[in-house]
Scaffold this active site. Sequence first.
Site, PDB file in Angstrom:
ATOM      1  N   LYS A 188       1.006  -0.966  -0.286  1.00 12.68           N
ATOM      2  CA  LYS A 188       0.132   0.102  -0.121  1.00 12.68           C
ATOM      3  C   LYS A 188       1.205   1.322  -0.219  1.00 12.68           C
ATOM      4  CE  LYS A 188      -1.331   1.533   4.347  1.00 12.68           C
ATOM      5  NZ  LYS A 188      -1.429   2.813   4.268  1.00 12.68           N
ATOM      6  N   ASN A 189       1.917   1.582   0.687  1.00 11.24           N
ATOM      7  CA  ASN A 189       2.800   2.627   1.263  1.00 11.24           C
ATOM      8  C   ASN A 189       3.558   2.823  -0.253  1.00 11.24           C
ATOM      9  OD1 ASN A 189       1.312   2.749   3.174  1.00 11.24           O
ATOM     10  ND2 ASN A 189       2.644   2.212   4.741  1.00 11.24           N
ATOM     11  N   CYS A 221      -5.206  12.753  13.803  1.00  7.96           N
ATOM     12  CA  CYS A 221      -5.104  10.882  13.548  1.00  7.96           C
ATOM     13  C   CYS A 221      -4.919  10.263  14.639  1.00  7.96           C
ATOM     14  CB  CYS A 221      -3.763  10.536  12.960  1.00  7.96           C
ATOM     15  SG  CYS A 221      -3.093   8.924  12.251  1.00  7.96           S
ATOM     16  N   ARG A 273       0.447  14.174  13.118  1.00 11.50           N
ATOM     17  CA  ARG A 273       1.088  13.859  11.951  1.00 11.50           C
ATOM     18  C   ARG A 273       1.119  15.223  11.045  1.00 11.50           C
ATOM     19  NH1 ARG A 273      -1.125   9.058   9.999  1.00 11.50           N
ATOM     20  NH2 ARG A 273       0.983   8.915   8.657  1.00 11.50           N
ATOM     21  N   ASP A 296       4.934   0.378  12.150  1.00  6.54           N
ATOM     22  CA  ASP A 296       3.788  -0.270  11.816  1.00  6.54           C
ATOM     23  C   ASP A 296       3.742  -1.836  12.027  1.00  6.54           C
ATOM     24  OD1 ASP A 296       3.566   1.110   8.575  1.00  6.54           O
ATOM     25  OD2 ASP A 296       3.362   2.498  10.366  1.00  6.54           O
ATOM     26  N   ARG A 308      -7.990  -0.312   4.676  1.00  3.56           N
ATOM     27  CA  ARG A 308      -7.494   0.317   3.605  1.00  3.56           C
ATOM     28  C   ARG A 308      -6.176  -0.395   3.652  1.00  3.56           C
ATOM     29  NH1 ARG A 308      -6.513   6.200   7.161  1.00  3.56           N
ATOM     30  NH2 ARG A 308      -5.760   6.476   5.188  1.00  3.56           N
TER      31      ARG A 308
HETATM   32  C1  EPZ Z   1       4.392   6.663   6.459  1.00  2.00           C
HETATM   33  O1  EPZ Z   1       3.147   7.698   7.347  1.00  2.00           O
HETATM   34  C2  EPZ Z   1       3.477   5.979   5.674  1.00  2.00           C
HETATM   35  N1  EPZ Z   1       1.889   5.905   6.050  1.00  2.00           N
HETATM   36  C3  EPZ Z   1       3.153   5.032   7.581  1.00  2.00           C
HETATM   37  O2  EPZ Z   1       2.237   4.445   7.978  1.00  2.00           O
HETATM   38  C4  EPZ Z   1       4.069   5.421   8.625  1.00  2.00           C
HETATM   39  O3  EPZ Z   1       3.452   4.457   9.830  1.00  2.00           O
HETATM   40  C5  EPZ Z   1       5.163   6.359   8.676  1.00  2.00           C
HETATM   41  O4  EPZ Z   1       5.083   6.900   7.175  1.00  2.00           O
HETATM   42  C6  EPZ Z   1       6.103   5.941   8.895  1.00  2.00           C
HETATM   43  O5  EPZ Z   1       6.704   4.977   8.870  1.00  2.00           O
HETATM   44  C7  EPZ Z   1       2.397   6.014   4.275  1.00  2.00           C
HETATM   45  O6  EPZ Z   1       3.220   5.317   3.675  1.00  2.00           O
HETATM   46  C8  EPZ Z   1       1.071   6.156   3.342  1.00  2.00           C
HETATM   47  P1  EPZ Z   1       6.176  10.080   8.473  1.00  2.00           P
HETATM   48  P2  EPZ Z   1       4.041   9.453   6.685  1.00  2.00           P
HETATM   49  O7  EPZ Z   1       6.424  11.096   7.331  1.00  2.00           O
HETATM   50  O8  EPZ Z   1       5.177   9.694   5.692  1.00  2.00           O
HETATM   51  C9  EPZ Z   1       7.214  13.134  11.544  1.00  2.00           C
HETATM   52  C10 EPZ Z   1       0.395   2.265   7.476  1.00  2.00           C
HETATM   53  O9  EPZ Z   1      -0.308   2.006   8.680  1.00  2.00           O
HETATM   54  N2  EPZ Z   1       6.954  14.117  10.984  1.00  2.00           N
HETATM   55  O10 EPZ Z   1       7.553   9.413   8.012  1.00  2.00           O
HETATM   56  O11 EPZ Z   1       2.769  10.444   7.176  1.00  2.00           O
HETATM   57  C11 EPZ Z   1       5.874  12.563  12.177  1.00  2.00           C
HETATM   58  O12 EPZ Z   1       4.627  13.377  12.905  1.00  2.00           O
HETATM   59  C12 EPZ Z   1       0.748   3.973   7.791  1.00  2.00           C
HETATM   60  O13 EPZ Z   1       0.480   2.316   6.898  1.00  2.00           O
HETATM   61  C13 EPZ Z   1       7.011  15.974  10.985  1.00  2.00           C
HETATM   62  O14 EPZ Z   1       7.094  16.245  12.415  1.00  2.00           O
HETATM   63  O15 EPZ Z   1       4.691   9.001   7.973  1.00  2.00           O
HETATM   64  C14 EPZ Z   1       6.676  11.643  12.654  1.00  2.00           C
HETATM   65  O16 EPZ Z   1       6.626  11.922  13.758  1.00  2.00           O
HETATM   66  C15 EPZ Z   1       0.414   4.075   9.313  1.00  2.00           C
HETATM   67  N3  EPZ Z   1       6.904  16.658   9.773  1.00  2.00           N
HETATM   68  C16 EPZ Z   1       7.654  11.390  11.535  1.00  2.00           C
HETATM   69  O17 EPZ Z   1       8.151  12.245  11.246  1.00  2.00           O
HETATM   70  C17 EPZ Z   1       6.645  16.434   8.510  1.00  2.00           C
HETATM   71  O18 EPZ Z   1       6.377  16.812   7.686  1.00  2.00           O
HETATM   72  C18 EPZ Z   1       7.663   9.698  10.722  1.00  2.00           C
HETATM   73  O19 EPZ Z   1       6.149  10.529  10.267  1.00  2.00           O
HETATM   74  C19 EPZ Z   1       6.135  14.908   8.339  1.00  2.00           C
HETATM   75  C20 EPZ Z   1       6.299  13.964   9.302  1.00  2.00           C
END
Ligand code: EPZ
Length: 419
Positions: free
Chosen positions: A22-23, A116, A121, A304, A396
């Site tokens: 998915k991701n 969320c 996030r 995850d 999802r």
């Molecule tokens: C991706 O989310 C995945 N989703 C998530 O999977 C997964 O948990 C996550 O990466 C971490 O591996 C998809 O790929 C669609 P991040 P994403 O940006 O991109 C902080 C599932 O279950 N951050 O890597 O949203 C954030 O708060 C989902 O399939 C900022 O501070 O995650 C977090 O603490 C759930 N500012 C950390 O970075 C930003 O602009 C990692 O988030 C962006 C992120």
Amino acid sequence: MDKIVIKGGKPLKGAVKISGAKNAVLPMMAATLLAEGRFEIRNVPDLRDVKTMAHLLRIIGAKVAFAESRLVIDTSDCGFYEAPYELVKTMRASIYVLGPLLARYGQARVSLPGGCAIGPRPVDLHLKGMEDLKATVVLDKGYIVAKARKLRGSSVSFDVSSVGATGNVLMASVLAEGRTVINNAAREPEISALAEFLVKMGAEIEGIGSGQLRIHGVSKLEPVSFDVIPDRIETGTFMIAAAITGGEVEIQKTDPKLVASLTSKMRMANVMVEEGESVIFCKAPERLKPTNVTTSVYPGFPTDLQAQWMTLMCLADGSSVIQETIFFDRFAHVAELRRLGAQIQVNENVSIVTGVGKLIGATVMSSDLRASACLILAGLIAQGRTDVLRIYHLDRGYEKIESKLVGLGANTWREEGSS
Ligand code: EPZ
């Protein structure tokens, strides 16, 4: 809202095929906006999020057809540069159209994602990245409004390694003027697959899989056909399902390399794990050894799989510590596991799981995608009947999970339209 019912206690046996990731497919679908023409993406999972992204691309003007794990996307007539709140509120990954729309059309209006269940996030790194590429970005009534006559290559450094921000900036930079360097880039396999997809379209990207991506902007990209990588989180979920039910399962159409961090933890917990080219064989031990886990960015232990690991440790012979470092509040599943008799203490982002001899079936509520997977795993081992409510979360990210489980001997079924 559908629910899944499980009669627990049956060891899983047999083989299961893993779906595409998915991701990985979601950013690839957004990346099709970077070129004009007909794309073919194969090994695509039949998921609600894929349908949501397809709907968003249609709103933007693309033609999208999906059948038998194959997506055909034609972006020849795209002309609407907006991702509306109605869609973004159902799927945060909609934000992935920001970079491609800006790069291709010089403008994008994308709703800010809302709250969320797994914790705060923010998308500040996405916006900072676009500004580093010389776009103007303003927030207007809950929308990100970004403009750039022509994006210009630049050095972009992230304070934290973000999957989404890396993907968005990468997609924006491939058509930018000049060279872009993304420092502290995410190394997740889904981002490497996106980069490979872009390279096949004609992009120039170095450092794929490393923490630094170097992109030379090009003037034009071409549509391509591509195969999506296996879903490592679904793979991990089924590995844990085999171990937790006292079963033995062959997981097929996967890639053992993608779950190396989980495999080493499984072996520390006494689970037998054998790896082949694209298969993994898991056999449960007599006694599950308590094993601590700290989530981190790839190649560390994935956040995850944290909830699923917690369920496994509920049956371990002793206590284990689970520390969540990516989404600090990602423990919504704990209260539901306690309803099944689990013993879990939580202090900020650290939980201590004390193994219990058994779980007892009850009605539980899903709060997010991976929490629902952990409740399904708990239901597979709980004595008696477990009803998992609000499984729209599960749909999802897991393709036909209950029929895959039934194929392994589980006693489970879906009930439509209950509470
Ligand atoms: C991706 O989310 C995945 N989703 C998530 O999977 C997964 O948990 C996550 O990466 C971490 O591996 C998809 O790929 C669609 P991040 P994403 O940006 O991109 C902080 C599932 O279950 N951050 O890597 O949203 C954030 O708060 C989902 O399939 C900022 O501070 O995650 C977090 O603490 C759930 N500012 C950390 O970075 C930003 O602009 C990692 O988030 C962006 C992120």
